[in-house]
Design a protein around this motif. Structure first.
Motif, PDB file in Angstrom:
ATOM      1  N   LEU A  57       0.740  -0.983   0.031  1.00 50.65           N
ATOM      2  CA  LEU A  57       0.046  -0.076   0.039  1.00 50.65           C
ATOM      3  C   LEU A  57       0.745   1.169  -0.119  1.00 50.65           C
ATOM      4  N   GLY A  58       2.109   1.200   0.499  1.00 51.06           N
ATOM      5  CA  GLY A  58       2.959   2.453   0.559  1.00 51.06           C
ATOM      6  C   GLY A  58       2.668   3.342   1.714  1.00 51.06           C
ATOM      7  N   VAL A  59       1.955   2.664   2.753  1.00 50.09           N
ATOM      8  CA  VAL A  59       1.688   3.711   4.098  1.00 50.09           C
ATOM      9  C   VAL A  59       2.915   4.106   4.758  1.00 50.09           C
ATOM     10  N   LYS A  60       2.770   4.913   5.584  1.00 50.96           N
ATOM     11  CA  LYS A  60       3.728   5.502   6.473  1.00 50.96           C
ATOM     12  C   LYS A  60       3.748   4.913   7.820  1.00 50.96           C
ATOM     13  N   TYR A  61       2.650   4.597   8.298  1.00 48.75           N
ATOM     14  CA  TYR A  61       2.755   4.303   9.636  1.00 48.75           C
ATOM     15  C   TYR A  61       1.661   2.679   9.736  1.00 48.75           C
ATOM     16  N   PHE A  62       2.011   2.152  10.982  1.00 48.11           N
ATOM     17  CA  PHE A  62       1.153   0.801  11.078  1.00 48.11           C
ATOM     18  C   PHE A  62       0.735   0.813  12.814  1.00 48.11           C
ATOM     19  N   LEU A  63      -0.440   0.415  12.814  1.00 51.84           N
ATOM     20  CA  LEU A  63      -1.082   0.612  14.210  1.00 51.84           C
ATOM     21  C   LEU A  63      -1.681  -0.617  14.491  1.00 51.84           C
ATOM     22  N   THR A  64      -1.201  -1.436  15.901  1.00 48.11           N
ATOM     23  CA  THR A  64      -1.663  -2.637  16.369  1.00 48.11           C
ATOM     24  C   THR A  64      -3.085  -2.470  17.131  1.00 48.11           C
ATOM     25  N   VAL A  65      -4.053  -3.314  16.792  1.00 54.29           N
ATOM     26  CA  VAL A  65      -5.369  -3.169  17.554  1.00 54.29           C
ATOM     27  C   VAL A  65      -5.777  -4.349  17.848  1.00 54.29           C
ATOM     28  N   GLU A  66      -6.014  -4.821  19.248  1.00 50.36           N
ATOM     29  CA  GLU A  66      -6.550  -6.117  19.379  1.00 50.36           C
ATOM     30  C   GLU A  66      -8.087  -6.244  19.186  1.00 50.36           C
ATOM     31  N   ASP A  67      -8.530  -7.336  19.031  1.00 50.53           N
ATOM     32  CA  ASP A  67      -9.999  -7.496  18.502  1.00 50.53           C
ATOM     33  C   ASP A  67     -11.072  -7.647  19.625  1.00 50.53           C
ATOM     34  N   ASP A  68     -10.607  -6.906  20.733  1.00 49.96           N
ATOM     35  CA  ASP A  68     -11.836  -6.753  21.847  1.00 49.96           C
ATOM     36  C   ASP A  68     -11.357  -5.160  22.499  1.00 49.96           C
ATOM     37  N   MET A  69     -11.233  -4.245  21.731  1.00 50.94           N
ATOM     38  CA  MET A  69     -10.789  -2.927  21.928  1.00 50.94           C
ATOM     39  C   MET A  69     -11.707  -1.927  20.876  1.00 50.94           C
ATOM     40  N   LYS A  70     -12.182  -0.770  21.607  1.00 53.27           N
ATOM     41  CA  LYS A  70     -13.104  -0.131  21.020  1.00 53.27           C
ATOM     42  C   LYS A  70     -12.270   1.259  20.635  1.00 53.27           C
ATOM     43  N   LEU A  71     -12.229   1.974  19.556  1.00 57.71           N
ATOM     44  CA  LEU A  71     -11.570   3.209  19.460  1.00 57.71           C
ATOM     45  C   LEU A  71     -12.704   4.242  20.101  1.00 57.71           C
ATOM     46  N   CYS A  72     -11.744   5.146  20.812  1.00 52.33           N
ATOM     47  CA  CYS A  72     -12.603   6.254  21.520  1.00 52.33           C
ATOM     48  C   CYS A  72     -13.240   7.118  20.533  1.00 52.33           C
ATOM     49  N   PRO A  73     -14.227   7.924  20.979  1.00 56.73           N
ATOM     50  CA  PRO A  73     -14.947   8.879  20.111  1.00 56.73           C
ATOM     51  C   PRO A  73     -13.868  10.025  19.812  1.00 56.73           C
ATOM     52  N   GLY A  74     -13.548  10.385  18.283  1.00 55.23           N
ATOM     53  CA  GLY A  74     -12.694  11.412  18.066  1.00 55.23           C
ATOM     54  C   GLY A  74     -11.039  10.830  18.028  1.00 55.23           C
ATOM     55  N   GLY A  75     -11.288   9.500  18.209  1.00 51.52           N
ATOM     56  CA  GLY A  75      -9.749   9.023  18.271  1.00 51.52           C
ATOM     57  C   GLY A  75      -9.065   8.908  16.997  1.00 51.52           C
ATOM     58  N   MET A  76      -9.589   8.982  15.639  1.00 54.55           N
ATOM     59  CA  MET A  76      -8.620   9.007  14.650  1.00 54.55           C
ATOM     60  C   MET A  76      -8.342  10.228  14.435  1.00 54.55           C
ATOM     61  N   GLN A  77      -8.848  11.354  14.855  1.00 53.43           N
ATOM     62  CA  GLN A  77      -8.463  12.517  14.870  1.00 53.43           C
ATOM     63  C   GLN A  77      -6.908  12.826  15.817  1.00 53.43           C
ATOM     64  N   ALA A  78      -7.290  12.324  17.074  1.00 52.75           N
ATOM     65  CA  ALA A  78      -6.378  12.259  18.166  1.00 52.75           C
ATOM     66  C   ALA A  78      -5.260  11.557  17.578  1.00 52.75           C
ATOM     67  N   ILE A  79      -5.242  10.437  17.009  1.00 53.73           N
ATOM     68  CA  ILE A  79      -4.269   9.658  16.427  1.00 53.73           C
ATOM     69  C   ILE A  79      -3.362  10.309  15.405  1.00 53.73           C
ATOM     70  N   ARG A  80      -4.086  11.039  14.359  1.00 56.84           N
ATOM     71  CA  ARG A  80      -3.318  11.887  13.336  1.00 56.84           C
ATOM     72  C   ARG A  80      -2.430  13.045  14.325  1.00 56.84           C
ATOM     73  N   TYR A  81      -3.258  13.466  15.400  1.00 54.79           N
ATOM     74  CA  TYR A  81      -2.471  14.801  15.977  1.00 54.79           C
ATOM     75  C   TYR A  81      -1.317  14.269  16.735  1.00 54.79           C
ATOM     76  N   ALA A  82      -1.514  13.197  17.352  1.00 57.79           N
ATOM     77  CA  ALA A  82      -0.261  12.549  18.057  1.00 57.79           C
ATOM     78  C   ALA A  82       0.841  12.292  17.122  1.00 57.79           C
TER      79      ALA A  82
END
Length: 416
Positions: free
Chosen positions: A143-168
């Motif tokens: 895909l040519g992505v810059k970053y990779f993020l691990t997520v376990e299959d019993d975790m829920k992304l918090c509201p606004g999480g994608m914006q916070a991830i990008r910011y961080a």
């Protein structure tokens, strides 16, 4: 004043960096079926993917974030099969099944009840992760992505999480070439630079019988072994201030018992060793650590921005919240107002909002335990006592009217 304004501009600029539609992030989800005997399958994976999809669909992230789910039990994961069919027309969701699981090269290790040596189940988890990291590395490269993020299959992304991830990510990258950026605990919320994904899978395979995978990843990204030091060449790990994922349910994939886990936008630190936590003492006014010496006003309160207000239980009629002085018990604090502490109302004030109504809580709220909590920690407290933070009691049944601590001020329910 000018310095603080400049720091605020830097923070907002990090938030405003535009993901231009090019592949930016691959989210890897590792999964096995959870199906108690005689019962319907547990659908944690559905909630995990749903929380991610909701924040991608129709947003600027829609074409720049991909998700790759890896199932290790071919033909036995009903929920995986259903979700694969559901997302079959979405080119940004990828589903893989492992036909032949890696063979355990240490079948006898860890069977002597030594908790420091990974047992059969933990080694199985590590081997599956080795396979998954190989698949994710290949997808990230394709895909040519810059970053990779691990997520376990019993975790829920918090509201606004994608914006916070990008910011961080953007803010951490401004200051340093980091090894891994922490956004959650365990094997969840580990942000890698894409070129490092295969390297961790290879390293993990050499440590199968030595440590659990969530400990191996810490020793790796913190350069605690000579192999890790040689790989990272001085790159340091980073951490975001806030927890961006929340645990679902209490059915573990490896049979662990239920435990209290951090909630959305809690301070990042619970269930971690010091080297991987957000460095609150060094970066009290910043939201990414390590941080520059004078971050000034570069702190965004993500929890206040993203979490919906929830109804709070109310104090009984004629009962009021009183802010005690430092070192006072609630018996003393209420007595100073010619009132009595109400034991039956202590739990009602065990909220961040109740503390913020009475104290400055400059560093936000932290889940903690102690009979004098909820409380505010004195600014003069030692750094390892989280000065200027408010503590919410994660075990409300332990709160008492009589308890006190010389470094804290309590919020107390007082009535006639």
């Amino acid at each position: 004043a000018m310095g603080r304004m400049e720091d605020l501009v830097v923070a907002l600029a990090a938030l405003a960096m535009v993901v231009d539609g090019a592949p930016w992030l691959l989210i890897g989800v590792n999964t096995v079926p959870r199906q108690p005997s005689g019962k319907p399958p547990i659908r944690y994976l559905e909630q995990t993917l749903g929380s991610i999809h909701q924040q991608l669909s129709g947003t600027l992230f829609e074409n720049s974030v991909h998700v790759h789910v890896v199932n290790h039990l071919l033909g036995k994961h009903v929920v995986f099969d259903q979700l694969k069919a559901k997302h079959s027309t979405d080119e940004h969701f990828h589903f893989s099944e492992v036909e032949h699981r890696l063979v355990d090269p240490h079948p006898r290790a860890g069977n002597n009840q030594n908790v420091n040596i990974p047992g059969v189940k933990v080694r199985r988890q590590s081997l599956d992760l080795v396979t998954a990291f190989g698949l994710w590395a290949a997808t990230a490269k394709a895909l040519g992505v810059k970053y990779f993020l691990t997520v376990e299959d019993d975790m829920k992304l918090c509201p606004g999480g994608m914006q916070a991830i990008r910011y961080a990510v953007n803010k951490a990258t401004v200051h340093a070439n980091w090894s891994v950026l922490r956004l959650s605990y365990g094997m969840n919320g580990l942000m890698f630079q894409a070129g490092d994904v295969q390297a961790y899978g290879t390293y993990l395979r050499t440590r199968l019988a030595v440590r659990t995978p969530d400990h191996v990843v810490v020793e790796w990204f913190a350069s605690e072994t000579k192999e890790a030091k040689a790989y990272f060449l001085g790159r340091k790990n980073a951490a975001f201030r806030y927890q961006l994922w929340e645990h679902l349910g209490d059915v573990s994939s490896v049979g662990n018992s239920a435990r209290r886990t951090p909630k959305c936008y809690d301070l990042l630190g619970d269930l971690m060793v010091p080297v991987e936590r957000f460095q609150l003492e060094r970066c009290p006014h910043d939201d990414v650590s390590p941080c520059p010496p004078n971050p000034g006003a570069a702190l965004i309160h993500w929890g206040k921005l993203c979490l919906q207000p929830v109804a709070r239980p109310a104090l009984s009629p004629n009962v009021v919240a009183v802010a005690g002085k430092q070192g006072q018990s609630c018996h003393v604090a209420c007595g100073s107002q010619k009132l009595k502490c109400r034991e039956d109302q202590l739990h009602v004030l065990n909220t961040c909002r109740s503390l913020m109504d009475k104290f400055p809580c400059e560093l936000g709220c932290v889940a903690h335990t102690g009979p004098e909590q909820p409380c505010y920690v004195s600014p003069q407290a030692p750094s390892d006592n989280t000065p200027r933070a408010c503590l919410v009691n994660s075990k409300p049944s332990t709160i008492t009217c009589a308890a006190s601590h010389m470094l804290t001020s309590r919020v107390c329910p007082c009535g006639p």
